[in-house]
Design a protein around this motif. Structure first.
Motif, PDB file in Angstrom:
ATOM      1  N   MET A  36       0.834  -1.200   0.000  1.00 17.12           N
ATOM      2  CA  MET A  36       0.000   0.000   0.000  1.00 17.12           C
ATOM      3  C   MET A  36       0.865   1.245   0.000  1.00 17.12           C
ATOM      4  N   TYR A  37       0.283   2.303  -0.543  1.00 16.49           N
ATOM      5  CA  TYR A  37       1.023   3.563  -0.533  1.00 16.49           C
ATOM      6  C   TYR A  37       1.159   4.068   0.897  1.00 16.49           C
ATOM      7  N   ARG A  38       2.324   4.595   1.243  1.00 19.40           N
ATOM      8  CA  ARG A  38       2.546   5.187   2.554  1.00 19.40           C
ATOM      9  C   ARG A  38       2.873   6.653   2.368  1.00 19.40           C
ATOM     10  N   TYR A  39       2.247   7.477   3.198  1.00 22.91           N
ATOM     11  CA  TYR A  39       2.509   8.904   3.105  1.00 22.91           C
ATOM     12  C   TYR A  39       3.989   9.201   3.327  1.00 22.91           C
ATOM     13  N   ASP A  40       4.519  10.142   2.562  1.00 20.56           N
ATOM     14  CA  ASP A  40       5.846  10.667   2.868  1.00 20.56           C
ATOM     15  C   ASP A  40       5.673  11.951   3.692  1.00 20.56           C
ATOM     16  N   GLU A  41       6.759  12.625   3.971  1.00 21.76           N
ATOM     17  CA  GLU A  41       6.689  13.827   4.823  1.00 21.76           C
ATOM     18  C   GLU A  41       5.792  14.889   4.205  1.00 21.76           C
ATOM     19  N   PHE A  42       5.862  14.993   2.868  1.00 25.17           N
ATOM     20  CA  PHE A  42       5.042  15.997   2.199  1.00 25.17           C
ATOM     21  C   PHE A  42       3.561  15.684   2.402  1.00 25.17           C
ATOM     22  N   ASP A  43       3.187  14.421   2.187  1.00 26.95           N
ATOM     23  CA  ASP A  43       1.780  14.025   2.357  1.00 26.95           C
ATOM     24  C   ASP A  43       1.299  14.324   3.778  1.00 26.95           C
ATOM     25  N   HIS A  44       2.110  13.914   4.759  1.00 29.80           N
ATOM     26  CA  HIS A  44       1.731  14.135   6.156  1.00 29.80           C
ATOM     27  C   HIS A  44       1.536  15.631   6.431  1.00 29.80           C
ATOM     28  N   GLY A  45       2.502  16.418   5.974  1.00 22.99           N
ATOM     29  CA  GLY A  45       2.426  17.858   6.212  1.00 22.99           C
ATOM     30  C   GLY A  45       1.232  18.496   5.535  1.00 22.99           C
ATOM     31  N   PHE A  46       0.967  18.038   4.315  1.00 25.99           N
ATOM     32  CA  PHE A  46      -0.132  18.583   3.528  1.00 25.99           C
ATOM     33  C   PHE A  46      -1.480  18.293   4.192  1.00 25.99           C
ATOM     34  N   VAL A  47      -1.701  17.048   4.575  1.00 25.65           N
ATOM     35  CA  VAL A  47      -2.984  16.690   5.192  1.00 25.65           C
ATOM     36  C   VAL A  47      -3.124  17.371   6.555  1.00 25.65           C
ATOM     37  N   ALA A  48      -2.046  17.421   7.326  1.00 29.57           N
ATOM     38  CA  ALA A  48      -2.111  18.082   8.635  1.00 29.57           C
ATOM     39  C   ALA A  48      -2.449  19.565   8.468  1.00 29.57           C
ATOM     40  N   ALA A  49      -1.862  20.192   7.455  1.00 28.67           N
ATOM     41  CA  ALA A  49      -2.124  21.621   7.226  1.00 28.67           C
ATOM     42  C   ALA A  49      -3.579  21.847   6.824  1.00 28.67           C
ATOM     43  N   ARG A  50      -4.104  20.954   5.978  1.00 26.32           N
ATOM     44  CA  ARG A  50      -5.499  21.104   5.551  1.00 26.32           C
ATOM     45  C   ARG A  50      -6.453  20.883   6.720  1.00 26.32           C
ATOM     46  N   THR A  51      -6.130  19.935   7.591  1.00 27.98           N
ATOM     47  CA  THR A  51      -6.984  19.690   8.754  1.00 27.98           C
ATOM     48  C   THR A  51      -6.976  20.907   9.679  1.00 27.98           C
ATOM     49  N   ALA A  52      -5.799  21.473   9.901  1.00 23.19           N
ATOM     50  CA  ALA A  52      -5.703  22.668  10.753  1.00 23.19           C
ATOM     51  C   ALA A  52      -6.474  23.827  10.131  1.00 23.19           C
ATOM     52  N   GLN A  53      -6.371  23.949   8.820  1.00 28.93           N
ATOM     53  CA  GLN A  53      -7.090  25.013   8.119  1.00 28.93           C
ATOM     54  C   GLN A  53      -8.596  24.841   8.295  1.00 28.93           C
ATOM     55  N   PHE A  54      -9.086  23.601   8.143  1.00 31.21           N
ATOM     56  CA  PHE A  54     -10.525  23.390   8.259  1.00 31.21           C
ATOM     57  C   PHE A  54     -10.992  23.551   9.706  1.00 31.21           C
ATOM     58  N   ARG A  55     -10.150  23.159  10.658  1.00 30.31           N
ATOM     59  CA  ARG A  55     -10.509  23.379  12.060  1.00 30.31           C
ATOM     60  C   ARG A  55     -10.745  24.871  12.307  1.00 30.31           C
ATOM     61  N   ASP A  56      -9.878  25.690  11.771  1.00 32.42           N
ATOM     62  CA  ASP A  56     -10.021  27.141  11.915  1.00 32.42           C
ATOM     63  C   ASP A  56     -11.296  27.637  11.222  1.00 32.42           C
ATOM     64  N   GLN A  57     -11.595  27.058  10.050  1.00 36.35           N
ATOM     65  CA  GLN A  57     -12.804  27.482   9.323  1.00 36.35           C
ATOM     66  C   GLN A  57     -14.066  27.108  10.100  1.00 36.35           C
ATOM     67  N   VAL A  58     -14.067  25.910  10.704  1.00 35.78           N
ATOM     68  CA  VAL A  58     -15.227  25.495  11.506  1.00 35.78           C
ATOM     69  C   VAL A  58     -15.383  26.425  12.713  1.00 35.78           C
ATOM     70  N   GLU A  59     -14.276  26.724  13.359  1.00 36.33           N
ATOM     71  CA  GLU A  59     -14.345  27.621  14.526  1.00 36.33           C
ATOM     72  C   GLU A  59     -14.888  28.989  14.113  1.00 36.33           C
ATOM     73  N   ARG A  60     -14.432  29.478  12.952  1.00 34.15           N
ATOM     74  CA  ARG A  60     -14.917  30.789  12.503  1.00 34.15           C
ATOM     75  C   ARG A  60     -16.384  30.730  12.101  1.00 34.15           C
ATOM     76  N   ARG A  61     -16.818  29.587  11.582  1.00 30.89           N
ATOM     77  CA  ARG A  61     -18.250  29.450  11.269  1.00 30.89           C
ATOM     78  C   ARG A  61     -19.076  29.446  12.544  1.00 30.89           C
ATOM     79  N   LEU A  62     -18.644  28.679  13.529  1.00 31.05           N
ATOM     80  CA  LEU A  62     -19.413  28.576  14.773  1.00 31.05           C
ATOM     81  C   LEU A  62     -19.386  29.886  15.557  1.00 31.05           C
TER      82      LEU A  62
END
Lengths: 111, 553
Positions: free
Chosen positions: B1-27
């Motif tokens: 199976m494909y395994r995330y490299d550092e770029f993948d991990h960083g990218f997904v973590a950044a998007r999750t943090a971004q969406f967390r902020d968007q949800v907080e701003r919506r609420l």
């Protein structure tokens, strides 16, 4: 086993209305109650018998959207039966009662 | 199976943090619903009838046991103890609270998963054959190419705001189990004249309100040219696809209105332009690097015939039926590809409880190299099972209600969520699937009927793939009443065809009988039990079925 498939109640010109929405933070279905609060119970909804009360309730729904309480508020047609309020459209009946295929998750109308 | 490299991990973590902020701003009220809606959709969050719905990407339908166990955990902790596997090889949770979704995305990121590009007018999750990497008839594993497409298309700045959503499917076998001709782009792996690997390229297929079979625009594309060519297709679509009418915005409409020959010319011309930069030509080393993640598992050698399996089949007709229908030949002798049916008789197609997901994860670890696949037919697959292990695997599946031996049969029904969950639906799909499953549920009846694919959609958007059902059922709202139209002769395989409407629709209380009339007509008129339903419809045409349903004209 599936729930029996029933025809939705026929629309009537004498329908009264209530205002529904989804709650912002958890998305659950709610109804505008007398006094301006929101309830998950269909039978606690504010029944709007006149154009004036309907217009005011629709405005209250929009105000609640702006106040971040609910999203996507709108009026629906209901009728009053022996067990209380019942939406006339099947879509709204399913929103009120839960998925017809998951009786374990159902919220019986009239409860 | 494909395994995330550092770029993948960083990218997904950044998007999750971004969406967390968007949800907080919506609420908190900083974002209005109009501002927030496109942001939540980019992260797989819809608002459905009862609650929010989170659609999680399962790239090319491949899951590890660890990932499936995490999905079970999410279903139990954040939802109502179940999930729904979709016709796009994804999973949907129907009840998450918006305020919990950032935490769910964190949980997903911990097992290299996310919900990106499961909505919006972007390139969606690339789908493949659910038997990929295991099927005996495979030319090559399509998943390395799907992974390359995933990496290239993820938040691709040029293709994040297309005229409409865009779906790519890849098959590595001549038997098309990925329905590639019903996708915006379909890729069929094949060998070139020199023995090298490449693709036949199809463009402009799709379902929805305007079903169309894709046109082949390239008979052979060398594998290293994959991204160069796909980029050219995307550019032609992005430039010329209609943005004035969402119902005419898919590439199938552009191909139809432009003509296959002219669109092919435009793609080839753009391809020559993209090639000049030489930026997207895939280096052989990179193809090999990605392919290494999908290397076949190191399976112990086994004899082709399993005495234990044969003995168990002789002991139990039910088990023998399961093996006959749910076990497909593996490329390695002594192994099979096992379909775990999520279609119990009378059950909800595609639903699995948290416990069932955990059991399948456990069984994958024990019997299938920790690998699971999700099929677009809403089943799970254990791709690498030793034939000797089938009796024990079957017993474990049966204890969890997961051993229905109906893969490919009349009760293996695809159904969209329909009006029980979906805000777009006009009619319910699941109860009809349940009633049909119950009507045809006896093993003897199913065996008599043979291969028959019933597919049900609750609206014209066709998430239930009714256009390519051998029998397709489309639910419509007729003056407040659910009515079901029947189409016959559709197919999503390598002989792809769109089903034809047989006549006026049937009310809910009539439609199961109507389907049975169609099936009985087939049984009466087929040349032999070897003539499948689809073959019979193609030979006979619609008329005998029309007469059986509506009487002679």
């Amino acid at each position: 086993m599936s729930a029996p498939i029933q025809k939705s109640a026929a629309k009537t010109k004498a329908a009264t209305q209530i205002v529904t929405a989804n709650r912002l933070d958890d998305g659950l279905v709610v109804y505008l109650a007398p006094g301006g609060g929101w309830t998950e119970k269909l039978n606690e909804a504010d029944v709007l018998a006149t154009p004036e009360t309907l217009a005011a309730a629709v405005e209250a729904g929009k105000a609640a959207e702006a106040a971040r309480v609910v999203v996507e508020s709108y009026p629906i047609d209901v009728e009053r039966g022996p067990s209380g309020l019942r939406p006339l459209r099947l879509r709204e009946e399913i929103r009120a009662a839960g998925p017809t295929v998951r009786p374990d998750l159902a919220r019986p109308l009239g409860a | 199976m494909y395994r995330y490299d550092e770029f993948d991990h960083g990218f997904v973590a950044a998007r999750t943090a971004q969406f967390r902020d968007q949800v907080e701003r919506r609420l908190s009220g900083e974002l209005t619903e109009d501002q927030f809606k496109p942001l939540r959709l980019m992260n797989g969050v819809y608002l459905q009838l009862h609650a929010y719905m989170l659609r999680i990407a399962i790239p090319y339908g491949t899951l590890s046991a660890r990932q499936l166990r995490k999905l079970a955990h999410i279903g139990r902790v954040y939802d109502k103890g179940y999930g729904h596997f979709t016709t796009r090889q994804n999973i949907q949770f129907n009840w998450p609270a918006l305020k919990d979704i950032p935490a769910i995305l964190d949980e997903l990121a911990s097992v290299e998963m996310h919900a990106l590009q499961t909505s919006g007018n972007c390139i969606r999750n690339v789908t493949t054959d659910h038997f990929a990497g295991a099927a005996a008839d495979e030319i090559a594993d399509p998943r390395p190419y799907a992974e390359i497409l995933r990496q290239w298309s993820s938040i691709h700045p040029e293709f994040s705001y297309l005229p409409r959503k865009f779906k790519i499917a890849v098959t590595g076998a001549p038997s098309d189990r990925a329905a590639i001709q019903l996708h915006d782009i379909g890729l069929e792996l094949k060998r070139g004249p020199d023995g090298a690997t490449g693709f036949a390229v199809y463009v402009g297929g799709g379902q929805g309100r305007t079903p169309m079979i894709a046109h082949k625009v390239r008979d052979y594309l060398p594998e290293e040219e994959l991204l160069t060519y796909i980029e050219a297709v995307m550019r032609v679509y992005n430039l010329h696809g209609r943005r004035d009418n969402k119902y005419k915005a898919r590439i199938k409409i552009l191909v139809h209105e432009t003509g296959a020959a002219e669109i092919t010319r435009q793609i080839e011309a753009e391809y020559e332009e993209v090639r000049k930069t030489d930026l997207l030509r895939l280096p052989e080393s990179e193809i090999q690097r990605i392919a290494a993640y999908f290397a076949p598992p190191d399976l112990p050698e086994k004899p082709a015939r399993s005495g234990a399996l044969e003995a168990a089949k002789a002991d139990s007709r039910e088990f023998a039926t399961f093996v006959e229908n749910n076990v497909t030949p593996h490329k390695a002798a002594g192994y099979g590809v096992v379909t775990v049916s999520l279609k119990p008789i009378g059950g909800i197609p595609g639903d699995a409880t948290d416990r069932q997901m955990e059991v399948v994860a456990d069984l994958a670890e024990r019997y299938s190299q920790s690998e699971i696949r999700v099929s677009h037919e809403q089943n799970l697959v254990l791709p690498h099972v030793a034939l000797d292990d089938l009796p024990a695997l079957y017993a474990s599946l049966k204890a969890q209600g997961l051993a229905t031996g109906n893969a490919g049969l009349v009760t293996d029904i695809i159904a969209c969520p329909g009006l029980d969950y979906c805000a777009l639906a006009n009619a319910r799909s699941i109860p009809l699937a349940q009633d049909l499953s119950t009507r045809f549920g006896s093993p003897e009846r199913q065996k008599e009927i043979g291969e028959l694919k019933i597919k049900i959609s609750g609206c014209i958007n066709a998430c239930g793939h009714h256009h390519v059902g051998h029998i397709g059922l489309l639910g419509v709202d007729k003056r407040g009443e659910e009515v079901y139209q029947i189409t016959l002769g559709g197919s999503g395989d390598e002989t792809a065809s769109v089903g034809a409407l047989v006549g006026p629709g049937f009310k809910t209380e009539e439609v199961v009988d109507a389907v049975e009339t169609v099936v009985d007509t087939y049984l009466r008129l087929r040349e032999s039990p070897d003539e499948t339903f689809l073959a019979a419809v193609r030979r006979l045409g619609q008329q005998p079925f029309k007469e059986a349903l509506y009487g002679a004209a």
